[in-house]
Motif scaffolding. Sequence first.
Motif, short mmCIF file in Angstrom:
data_model
loop_
_atom_site.label_atom_id
_atom_site.label_comp_id
_atom_site.label_asym_id
_atom_site.label_seq_id
_atom_site.Cartn_x
_atom_site.Cartn_y
_atom_site.Cartn_z
N ASP A 264 0.83 -1.22 0.00
CA ASP A 264 0.00 0.00 0.00
C ASP A 264 0.86 1.26 0.00
N HIS A 265 2.18 1.09 -0.05
CA HIS A 265 3.05 2.27 -0.02
C HIS A 265 3.15 2.86 -1.42
N PRO A 266 2.75 4.12 -1.61
CA PRO A 266 2.72 4.69 -2.97
C PRO A 266 4.08 4.72 -3.66
N LEU A 267 5.17 4.96 -2.91
CA LEU A 267 6.47 4.99 -3.56
C LEU A 267 6.85 3.61 -4.07
N ASP A 273 6.55 -0.28 -10.76
CA ASP A 273 5.96 -0.06 -12.08
C ASP A 273 6.94 0.49 -13.10
N MET A 274 8.16 0.87 -12.67
CA MET A 274 9.14 1.38 -13.63
C MET A 274 9.56 0.26 -14.58
N TRP A 336 10.97 -7.74 -6.72
CA TRP A 336 10.33 -7.32 -7.98
C TRP A 336 11.08 -6.17 -8.65
N MET A 337 12.41 -6.15 -8.48
CA MET A 337 13.18 -5.02 -9.00
C MET A 337 14.40 -5.49 -9.77
#
Length: 542
Positions: A264-267, A273-274, A336-337
């Motif tokens: 739920d953390h917007p950052l 999503d990048m 996920w990065m």
Amino acid sequence: MSKAKNVLFIMADQLRWDYLSCYGATHIDTPNLDWLASQGMRFNKTYVQSPICGPSRMSFYTGRYTRSHGATWNGFPLRVGEPTLGDHLREAGAKCALVGKTHMLPDAEGMKRLGITPESTIGALVAQCGFEEYVRDDGENHTDCPMRRGEDYDRYLRENGMDGDNPWEEWANTAIGPDGEMCSGWMLENSGLPARVPKEHSESAWLTTRGIDFIEEQGDQPWLCHLSYIKPHWPYLAPAPYNDMYGPSDLPPVNRSDAERQTDHPLMQAWMDMRVNQTFSGEELRNIVAPVYMGLIKELDDQMGRLFAYLRDTGRMDDTMIVFCSDHGDNMGDHWMGEKDLFFDCSARIPLIVYDPRSEADATRGTSTDALVEAIDLTPTFLEFMGGEAKPHIIEGRSLSTLLHDTGDDWRTYAVSEYDYSTRAARKPLGLDQGDARLTMIFDGRWKYIHVEKMRPLLFDLQSDPDELVDLGNDPAHADQIERLAALHFDWARKHHTRITRSAGFIDMMSNKGEPPGVYIGVRNKEENEAMGRDLPPHVTR
């Protein structure tokens, strides 16, 4: 020691700490770096000051936090006048030279404003981050990015029959496909193909040779050689046989969870999503790229074997401190990065092995420590080793000699890392002003707290969750830890970070002496002035 004291400061680029067997990796064997660890000390909890090349290196080269030196992102020049490792070591009578990468861009505007030309003696040092350039190689396409240097390696490739408009691009970063087509190493799906350059002429092999060349040319003057490798940084392309030495079955399991993806953390949502993170979230590409990443590490370890054999054979192990580290890690699909970024241990934690030839370090050889170490600790370590005077008002790190020589237990209780993501794509969908796009990590050895400007913090308990999969930043049950760590952040932020022109001793002298000569503030009369041990001007009597 009667011999000159020298330092071989070896840095790999984008090398994860947990991809070395001396750090417990079982999916890869790195015997030569394991050997170095057996001769020195392995530091288990070392953190960079920023998990991105440029600002991390500027902290290594200054001994200062990124908020202090100001070069907070790749391509942000280190300002003219910022004291560097080279400045400090030259004062101590040592040469400080570069063989490889710095990711340094000169402060051209500042140099022009001060009338310093890059061709001058001072200008050359300022433009090279304080190093004397022996070889500069940034491992990038210097045709498209002329400020990135690489002409030395281009010349070497041409001399060995590998010509072209850009030999680095056309040989080190190009492969031949199954039908004879030229395949770019920038394209991740080509990563498993062998680079056109033979292994004996790869960048890692060439830089090792140039490092040995530098050492052989030195006389009696003490020196520091910053032997700075490009790999295993992208482009992920390796020469044979390293390109297919490993396969998907050799990879460690990817470290991520479905719960992370649903954060739920917007950052964190914006970050995952990048494009680069979307790319590495898929198993298919990770299974192509990560084995080649391992192959590049294996190649580097083989080159370390050649280098260490040379040092043993020439007796340099007796008079040279050897340091091996990286400038940051590589997410490689974890959390996920892809790429580096953020403060997960796969990115912000690095390997650090230090071999100290002094007899005082004999008791700690082959041991390790969990002390919290920062990248900025290397500059004061080198300065102390060279016999230079400590400069705590400038250098914010601490000499590692205390740990290497086991001479005390007064060490830092938390480590700090910073990240300026103002240039990252994740800032835009969040509607953040560039001045608010910043993060700070406070890690006390168990709890990792991340201050996120304009948003709630992130919090990880590495004791119960060593893989950093559970963000506790929005859990009321951990409000006390968040408050405690936020207080540590505030304490660190309040420290002097830019008062570097006067030492603590000078300031003590000023406070003891009072006002400077000829200044009389708040003095009642002549008698009070004399009681203070001061004289009146000669032309007055009272």
